[in-house]
Design a protein around this motif. Structure first.
Motif, PDB file in Angstrom:
ATOM      1  N   ALA A   1       0.861  -1.194   0.000  1.00  0.00           N
ATOM      2  CA  ALA A   1       0.000   0.000   0.000  1.00  0.00           C
ATOM      3  C   ALA A   1       0.892   1.236   0.000  1.00  0.00           C
ATOM      4  O   ALA A   1       1.205   1.782   1.066  1.00  0.00           O
ATOM      5  CB  ALA A   1      -0.928   0.001   1.214  1.00  0.00           C
ATOM      6  N   PRO A   2       1.347   1.679  -1.188  1.00  0.00           N
ATOM      7  CA  PRO A   2       2.263   2.825  -1.240  1.00  0.00           C
ATOM      8  C   PRO A   2       1.703   4.080  -0.574  1.00  0.00           C
ATOM      9  O   PRO A   2       2.462   4.867  -0.005  1.00  0.00           O
ATOM     10  CB  PRO A   2       2.463   3.037  -2.752  1.00  0.00           C
ATOM     11  CG  PRO A   2       2.138   1.720  -3.372  1.00  0.00           C
ATOM     12  CD  PRO A   2       1.084   1.114  -2.518  1.00  0.00           C
ATOM     13  N   LEU A   3       0.383   4.263  -0.647  1.00  0.00           N
ATOM     14  CA  LEU A   3      -0.206   5.442  -0.022  1.00  0.00           C
ATOM     15  C   LEU A   3      -0.126   5.374   1.499  1.00  0.00           C
ATOM     16  O   LEU A   3      -0.177   6.406   2.172  1.00  0.00           O
ATOM     17  CB  LEU A   3      -1.670   5.596  -0.447  1.00  0.00           C
ATOM     18  CG  LEU A   3      -1.942   5.947  -1.912  1.00  0.00           C
ATOM     19  CD1 LEU A   3      -3.426   6.181  -2.127  1.00  0.00           C
ATOM     20  CD2 LEU A   3      -1.161   7.177  -2.328  1.00  0.00           C
TER      21      LEU A   3
ATOM     22  N   LEU B   1      -7.244  11.207   1.101  1.00  0.00           N
ATOM     23  CA  LEU B   1      -7.645  11.505  -0.284  1.00  0.00           C
ATOM     24  C   LEU B   1      -6.539  12.332  -0.926  1.00  0.00           C
ATOM     25  O   LEU B   1      -6.096  13.339  -0.353  1.00  0.00           O
ATOM     26  CB  LEU B   1      -8.968  12.274  -0.301  1.00  0.00           C
ATOM     27  CG  LEU B   1      -9.389  12.875  -1.655  1.00  0.00           C
ATOM     28  CD1 LEU B   1      -9.750  11.776  -2.639  1.00  0.00           C
ATOM     29  CD2 LEU B   1     -10.553  13.836  -1.477  1.00  0.00           C
ATOM     30  N   ILE B   2      -6.081  11.913  -2.096  1.00  0.00           N
ATOM     31  CA  ILE B   2      -5.072  12.667  -2.850  1.00  0.00           C
ATOM     32  C   ILE B   2      -5.719  13.166  -4.134  1.00  0.00           C
ATOM     33  O   ILE B   2      -6.225  12.382  -4.938  1.00  0.00           O
ATOM     34  CB  ILE B   2      -3.847  11.798  -3.169  1.00  0.00           C
ATOM     35  CG1 ILE B   2      -3.171  11.331  -1.875  1.00  0.00           C
ATOM     36  CG2 ILE B   2      -2.852  12.564  -4.027  1.00  0.00           C
ATOM     37  CD1 ILE B   2      -1.947  10.485  -2.085  1.00  0.00           C
TER      38      ILE B   2
ATOM     39  N   LEU C   1     -13.743  13.016  -7.816  1.00  0.00           N
ATOM     40  CA  LEU C   1     -13.426  13.505  -9.157  1.00  0.00           C
ATOM     41  C   LEU C   1     -12.525  12.496  -9.861  1.00  0.00           C
ATOM     42  O   LEU C   1     -11.851  11.678  -9.210  1.00  0.00           O
ATOM     43  CB  LEU C   1     -12.719  14.867  -9.087  1.00  0.00           C
ATOM     44  CG  LEU C   1     -13.498  16.018  -8.453  1.00  0.00           C
ATOM     45  CD1 LEU C   1     -12.642  17.279  -8.437  1.00  0.00           C
ATOM     46  CD2 LEU C   1     -14.812  16.265  -9.193  1.00  0.00           C
ATOM     47  N   GLU C   2     -12.535  12.565 -11.184  1.00  0.00           N
ATOM     48  CA  GLU C   2     -11.681  11.680 -11.968  1.00  0.00           C
ATOM     49  C   GLU C   2     -10.214  11.905 -11.601  1.00  0.00           C
ATOM     50  O   GLU C   2      -9.745  13.041 -11.532  1.00  0.00           O
ATOM     51  CB  GLU C   2     -11.888  11.947 -13.456  1.00  0.00           C
ATOM     52  CG  GLU C   2     -11.279  10.920 -14.386  1.00  0.00           C
ATOM     53  CD  GLU C   2     -12.138   9.662 -14.509  1.00  0.00           C
ATOM     54  OE1 GLU C   2     -11.632   8.681 -15.079  1.00  0.00           O
ATOM     55  OE2 GLU C   2     -13.290   9.669 -14.048  1.00  0.00           O
ATOM     56  N   GLY C   3      -9.500  10.802 -11.336  1.00  0.00           N
ATOM     57  CA  GLY C   3      -8.089  10.884 -10.981  1.00  0.00           C
ATOM     58  C   GLY C   3      -7.821  10.906  -9.494  1.00  0.00           C
ATOM     59  O   GLY C   3      -6.651  10.894  -9.081  1.00  0.00           O
ATOM     60  N   ASP C   4      -8.863  10.936  -8.662  1.00  0.00           N
ATOM     61  CA  ASP C   4      -8.670  10.917  -7.210  1.00  0.00           C
ATOM     62  C   ASP C   4      -8.076   9.582  -6.763  1.00  0.00           C
ATOM     63  O   ASP C   4      -8.353   8.527  -7.342  1.00  0.00           O
ATOM     64  CB  ASP C   4     -10.003  11.132  -6.487  1.00  0.00           C
ATOM     65  CG  ASP C   4     -10.449  12.588  -6.511  1.00  0.00           C
ATOM     66  OD1 ASP C   4      -9.648  13.437  -6.937  1.00  0.00           O
ATOM     67  OD2 ASP C   4     -11.591  12.871  -6.106  1.00  0.00           O
ATOM     68  N   LEU C   5      -7.263   9.643  -5.711  1.00  0.00           N
ATOM     69  CA  LEU C   5      -6.722   8.445  -5.053  1.00  0.00           C
ATOM     70  C   LEU C   5      -7.208   8.453  -3.613  1.00  0.00           C
ATOM     71  O   LEU C   5      -7.065   9.464  -2.915  1.00  0.00           O
ATOM     72  CB  LEU C   5      -5.193   8.431  -5.086  1.00  0.00           C
ATOM     73  CG  LEU C   5      -4.517   8.458  -6.460  1.00  0.00           C
ATOM     74  CD1 LEU C   5      -3.004   8.549  -6.301  1.00  0.00           C
ATOM     75  CD2 LEU C   5      -4.884   7.218  -7.250  1.00  0.00           C
TER      76      LEU C   5
END
Length: 566
Positions: free
Chosen positions: A403-405, A485-486, A502-506
């Motif tokens: 889990a890099p995040l 949330l990133i 939103l599109e692209g959220d991590l």
């Protein structure tokens, strides 16, 4: 094989030609000579010691004499050739070539993402075992054949491609799959910093986009690794010093770190709670220096005992090993609250803490364990905190790989207050219980979460709360917690569940395995996701979606007009 083969061919040729020249007689008494094929047939079953008799006719004395000669003439070279073949297959060079070719084929045929682990020592064993249990494929490189043999005897979920070779050689890394499209990263975990440096440099030159984790205990080597773009440089002694200081002044932050990096499903033991006061540090090497620096940063007084002050650069210390009661008394062990036995010798460390406990039974003990095979001895002593470098490195690598995040979240969490960490722990315990939760990442795009991506593209807002609800019962929430949330490179800790995706959220989640499985249904099926959000089935046709979008827009405008003052 050239000489044995030539010798066999020459002896066969002489025996066959000689047999065709020997005169014989047929059953009717007429002169007869064997053909080349008949002679070849007879010599073949004779030289191989099979034997078949005199064919096609009984032999003459001349033929029997030549056959007697041929038996000894051909059998000895044949056995010589067989012996050469057997010795060839036992040749280390050929065995290495065959093993290397087989290893390269196994890596080439991997169809799942995998990591390369360089070094199968104590750290490598723990990391490989943990990755295998999590269903992540691994390729192992190790220079010692004994350790490779241990790996092959281990009971793993998957077959693990492995090779005994010099891990720092670029050719070895290429065979291991550094340029393989499914390779996700490399972990350099040997006990030699310069070998780890060579691996890190080679990987970053061959495939700069690959995740690179490297063990480094020397500051100069670590700085060199950083200059080549090594993603994560792990110093177990510095990391333990930080964790010990964290445990002293921010117990909640320490507990959160240990909880999220432990093995999922395990129960987290109660923290040791190191006391505040005078500490005695035995050993001023890399480990001791890190502990002293971190304790003094928390305004905790320390007394250092060092056997070789000139070698370690210790200016203000008591000279000695720490195993003698006199030296410990000189350091003030009777009024100390804690002792750290941090030498590189396990037996010496055990001797230090046992002597300290005799002089001060209530003292808090931190002991360094260097070798895993001494685990039984350390378990019997039952220290308050046992530090083993291999455990720290393996857990840190696991956090970056699985889990890099999570590593990013923990790094940000260390900058938060202890009260904030306690609040997070309280929410986690309330939601997922006291066992260690899983951590995973959700990427909002058409590949990883097509349902969310489609709704956003159709103009339907999707709040974070929507992907935390139970698809079997929309009024219930899954046992998971969004940790971070990133968005556009900006990190938000514990995002509000009303936040629109939103599109692209991590998004980094932690929770139970069942919750992760149920969430995957929401992420992949837009009909289920829409029903969970508003209790209605989504319109499938383009026209119906357009009409619903217009109706929703009309309702929003009407609501805004009612809100305006008259």
């Amino acid at each position: 094989m050239r000489a044995p083969l030539i010798l066999v061919i020459v002896t066969y040729t002489i025996a066959i030609i000689g047999l065709t020249m020997m005169p014989g007689t047929d059953p009717e008494g007429r002169p007869w000579h064997m053909s080349v094929f008949e002679a070849f047939y007879v010599i073949s079953y004779t030289a191989t010691t099979i034997g078949f008799g005199e064919v096609p006719f009984p032999y003459s004395p001349s033929q029997r004499l030549w056959m007697t000669f041929s038996i000894y003439f051909t059998v000895i070279p044949w056995f010589y050739a067989i012996g050469k073949i057997i010795s060839l297959f036992q040749d280390p060079g050929l065995k290495l070539a065959v093993t290397t070719a087989r290893f390269a084929r196994e890596v080439e045929h991997l169809h799942e993402p995998f990591y390369i682990v360089c070094g199968y020592g104590e750290t490598g064993k723990q990391l490989v075992s943990a990755l295998d249990k999590k269903g992540i494929r691994v390729v192992v490189l190790e220079i010692q054949q004994d350790l490779i043999n241990e790996l092959e005897l281990e009971d793993h979920q998957f077959d693990i491609p492995n090779l005994c070779a010099d891990t720092k050689m670029p050719d070895t890394l290429l065979r291991a799959g550094v340029k393989h499209p499914l390779c996700r990263g490399v972990a350099a975990l040997t006990d030699n910093d310069h070998v780890n440096l060579a691996i890190a440099i080679a990987v970053k030159l061959i495939n700069p986009n690959l995740l690179m984790l490297a063990r480094a205990e020397n500051e100069e080597v670590a700085a060199n690794m950083a200059s080549f773009g090594t993603d994560h440089i792990i110093n177990p002694y510095a990391l333990f010093g930080e964790l010990l200081a964290m445990e002293v002044h921010a117990l909640g932050t320490y507990l959160l770190h240990e909880w999220l990096t432990a093995v999922p499903g395990d129960a987290l033991p109660s923290p040791a709670c190191p006391p505040i006061g005078k500490w005695v540090i035995c050993g001023y090497g890399r480990f001791g220096k890190s502990v002293v620096a971190n304790l003094e940063r928390e305004n905790i007084s320390t007394v250092i005992i060092e056997a070789d002050p000139e070698l370690t650069g210790c200016v203000n210390c008591i000279v000695g090993s720490g195993a003698e009661g006199k030296i410990l008394q000189e350091a003030g062990i009777e009024d100390a609250v804690g002792i750290v036995a941090g030498t590189n010798d396990d037996i010496n460390n055990l001797s230090i803490v046992m002597t300290a406990r005799e002089l001060n039974p209530d003292i808090f003990v931190v002991i360094r364990k260097n070798r895993r095979f001494n685990e039984v001895l350390f378990d019997q002593f039952n220290a308050d905190i046992t530090m083993q470098p291999s455990n720290i490195i393996a857990h840190e690598c696991l956090a970056h790989m699985v889990a890099p995040l999570l590593s990013q979240f923990l790094s940000l969490a260390r900058n938060q207050s202890n009260a904030w960490s306690n609040q997070v722990i309280s929410e986690l315990v309330e939601t997922v219980g006291e066992s260690v939760p899983l951590t995973w990442r959700v990427t909002v795009d058409h590949i990883h979460s097509p349902a969310v991506s489609n709704l956003i593209r159709w103009g339907i807002p999707v709040p974070l709360n929507a992907i935390t609800q139970n698809p079997n019962n929309r009024t219930e929430h899954l046992e998971l917690v969004p940790l971070m949330l990133i968005r556009n490179g900006q990190s938000t800790l514990l995002p509000e569940k009303t936040t629109l995706l939103l599109e692209g959220d991590l998004v980094l989640f932690c929770g139970k395995d069942y919750a992760k499985t149920m969430q995957s249904i929401l992420l992949s099926n837009h009909k289920v996701l829409t029903f969970v959000m508003n209790g209605r089935e989504i319109a499938e046709g383009i026209v119906w979606r357009w009409m619903l979008k217009k109706i929703a827009s009309f309702k929003r405008k009407k609501g805004s007009k009612k809100a305006e003052p008259s």
